[in-house]
Write an enzyme that holds these catalytic residues in place. Structure first.
Site, PDB file in Angstrom:
ATOM      1  CG  PHE A 111      -0.507   0.739   2.394  1.00 60.49           C
ATOM      2  CD1 PHE A 111       0.307   0.140   3.321  1.00 60.49           C
ATOM      3  CD2 PHE A 111      -0.881   2.064   2.598  1.00 60.49           C
ATOM      4  CE1 PHE A 111       0.752   0.838   4.438  1.00 60.49           C
ATOM      5  CE2 PHE A 111      -0.449   2.765   3.711  1.00 60.49           C
ATOM      6  CZ  PHE A 111       0.375   2.143   4.630  1.00 60.49           C
ATOM      7  CE  LYS A 112       4.808   1.571   4.570  1.00 55.06           C
ATOM      8  NZ  LYS A 112       4.080   0.354   5.011  1.00 55.06           N
ATOM      9  CG  ASP A 113       3.658   0.681  -4.655  1.00 56.84           C
ATOM     10  OD1 ASP A 113       4.816   1.120  -4.555  1.00 56.84           O
ATOM     11  OD2 ASP A 113       3.401  -0.522  -4.880  1.00 56.84           O
ATOM     12  CG  LEU A 116       6.299   6.192  -0.743  1.00 57.22           C
ATOM     13  CD1 LEU A 116       6.934   4.970  -0.110  1.00 57.22           C
ATOM     14  CD2 LEU A 116       7.228   7.392  -0.647  1.00 57.22           C
TER      15      LEU A 116
END
Ligand SMILES: *Cc1c(COP(=O)(O)O)cnc(C)c1O
Length: 495
Positions: A111-113, A116
């Site tokens: 989920f960091k995408d 980011l």
């Protein structure tokens, strides 16, 4: 009108959105918080007709008020494009009575995408707006997923360098392989002999070192942060909670205004704080269910009002949640302490000196939307196993912590409110743990045999991110002691 951001540690430090994004961390280790949480100015029935990108614009414009529409739309359209393997950017799938919000369709399958992939554009736009001449050095501590997502986002972005520190013995083999094979002339990846908290503490120390800042400036560099303490990470995360409600409404799964609950597998408290911001913006959310693994500092905190990091650090099968200092919680502490940096400072001073603090009854009262619980390693594996047997759906270990905690919550309360579970990583990222949970006999297979086996049993195509590392060469092999982190940074920058 411009929304102003204030530091959680200094009542006099203010910034515009672009300044706050550029700086990452405020002075004295403070975090930037908007002076008020804006309200959605488009009705949910309208949002329900919009694409992810258009919802992103409607949400983010309220926080990034010094960006022009053209700038913000450029950032959004550059981020949420073909890098995602679904046109919807995030998927909402109903399994066994709950809605899994799949946030792992981006380049690095976590989920960091979601944040980011846009942060590099927000940052370079902010630099331009503020006439920054220095090269921007992104300094990041990672528990596994942030690092790769930040590397992928910033690789070969002109005017930036990115340096990532990760706990050498505290990430999954696939997470490590993803990072150490990162291409790009401006990327640096360093393992440390310590855990995530050591990495994060080391990074924070460099950020708040005025001497180092002077040296960097003289050499034409300045730091910024891709960690979830940067509001440029937090704001894009609010979007998918708005999106998930809009999707439920569009599909007729909820009636207009019907409340939902949200469950978030939590580490640094960034993702769940974004959910809380979405609620404050007007999304009909009732409970914010905070799910921890065996590092259950937050469960204890919501139960007792006492934050206590003095405990053993446990390595679990959900490594991105192996955290004892949840940095973003400070934003909630600050908010519930009446947005008073002096009061917040007392808590943070106590945390730094004694590893613990206790909030007031009044603050606890303001946090009653939050419910905390945790899942043991055994319960996490059982959740994966049981959901698979029941539905054929395979979830990753982090999502399984949330799923397990949701089960406990329902059992405890009997609450039948419709519920969205943030699904934070693809099962392909934690293949061994996931497959072992389904059947212990898988353990004899190699990592890539397991990948193929997972494909067979789930029917989900192997993501490109995994295909990419099957044969990729290791390009980063530096390992250092925690106390040498600053030395390594200086070496890279030649100062
Ligand atoms: C980072 C991460 C989390 C924790 O998110 P926070 O915002 O730090 O609370 C949970 N699951 C996965 C897969 C992650 O990468």
């Amino acid at each position: 009108m411009n929304l102003i951001y204030k530091s959680t540690r200094n009542n006099n430090e203010t910034a515009t959105a672009s300044e706050a994004i550029l700086k990452g961390l405020a002075d004295q280790g403070g975090l930037f918080v908007p002076t008020e949480i804006p309200k959605l100015d488009v009705p949910m029935t309208e949002l329900a007709k919009m694409s992810y990108q258009d919802i992103a614009y409607e949400v983010m414009k309220l926080y990034l008020t010094d960006f022009t529409e053209e700038e913000l739309r450029h950032c959004i359209n550059s981020a949420y494009d073909k890098k995602f393997d679904t046109e919807n950017i995030a998927e909402l799938v109903k399994k066994d009575g709950a809605y899994y919000l799949e946030l792992f369709h981006g380049a690095t399958i976590a989920f960091k995408d979601m944040a980011l992939s846009i942060l590099p554009y927000l940052l370079t736009t902010s630099a331009k707006k503020n006439q920054v001449k220095n090269e921007i050095v992104i300094l990041t501590a990672t528990s596994g997923d942030t690092g790769k997502a930040a590397l992928a986002g910033f690789a070969d972005v002109p005017g930036t360098k990115i340096i990532v520190f990760y706990p050498k013995h505290g990430v999954s083999p696939i997470q490590e392989k993803q990072m150490v094979t990162q291409r790009g002339d401006n990327t640096y990846v360093i393992g440390i002999e310590g855990n995530f908290d050591d990495a994060q503490t080391g990074v924070k120390k460099m950020f708040s070192d005025p001497e180092l800042a002077k040296e960097m400036d003289a050499a034409g560099f300045q730091f910024s942060s891709a960690n979830s303490i940067n509001i440029g990470r937090l704001v894009p995360q609010v979007v998918y909670y708005v999106y998930s409600y809009a999707s439920l409404l569009a599909r007729g799964e909820v009636a207009e205004g019907e409340k939902i609950n949200v469950v978030v597998p939590t580490g640094n408290f960034g993702n769940i704080l974004a959910a809380s911001y979405a609620k404050q913006m007007g999304v009909p959310i009732e409970k914010l269910i905070c799910a921890s693994n065996e590092n259950k500092v937050l469960f204890d905190f919501f139960t007792t009002g006492c934050y206590d990091r003095n405990r053993e650090f446990i390595l679990t099968s959900s490594p991105s949640m192996d955290i004892l200092i949840s940095s973003n919680l400070e934003r909630l502490i600050y908010q519930t302490a009446g947005r008073d940096a002096e009061k917040n400072n007392e808590f943070m001073k106590s945390l730094a000196e004694n590893g613990t603090y206790t909030i007031t009854e009044d603050m606890k009262e303001q946090m009653k939307d939050f419910y905390g619980n945790y899942a043991s390693e055994k319960e996490t594996a059982e959740a994966i196993h049981d959901l698979y047997k029941k539905t054929g759906y395979v979830m990753d270990t982090h999502t399984a912590v949330a799923s397990s905690v949701y089960g406990k919550y329902v059992k405890e309360t009997g609450d039948t409110t419709k519920t969205v579970i943030a699904s934070t990583a693809s099962p392909y990222k934690f293949t061994r743990s996931v497959m072992n949970a389904i059947d212990a006999s898988y353990d004899s297979q190699t990592d890539f045999q397991l990948v193929d086996e997972l494909c067979k049993i789930s029917g989900v195509k192997v993501p490109q991110a995994i295909e990419d590392i099957r044969s990729a060469a290791v390009l980063h092999d530096t390992v250092c002691e925690t106390e040498d982190m600053c030395k390594e940074v200086k070496k890279i920058l030649g100062i």
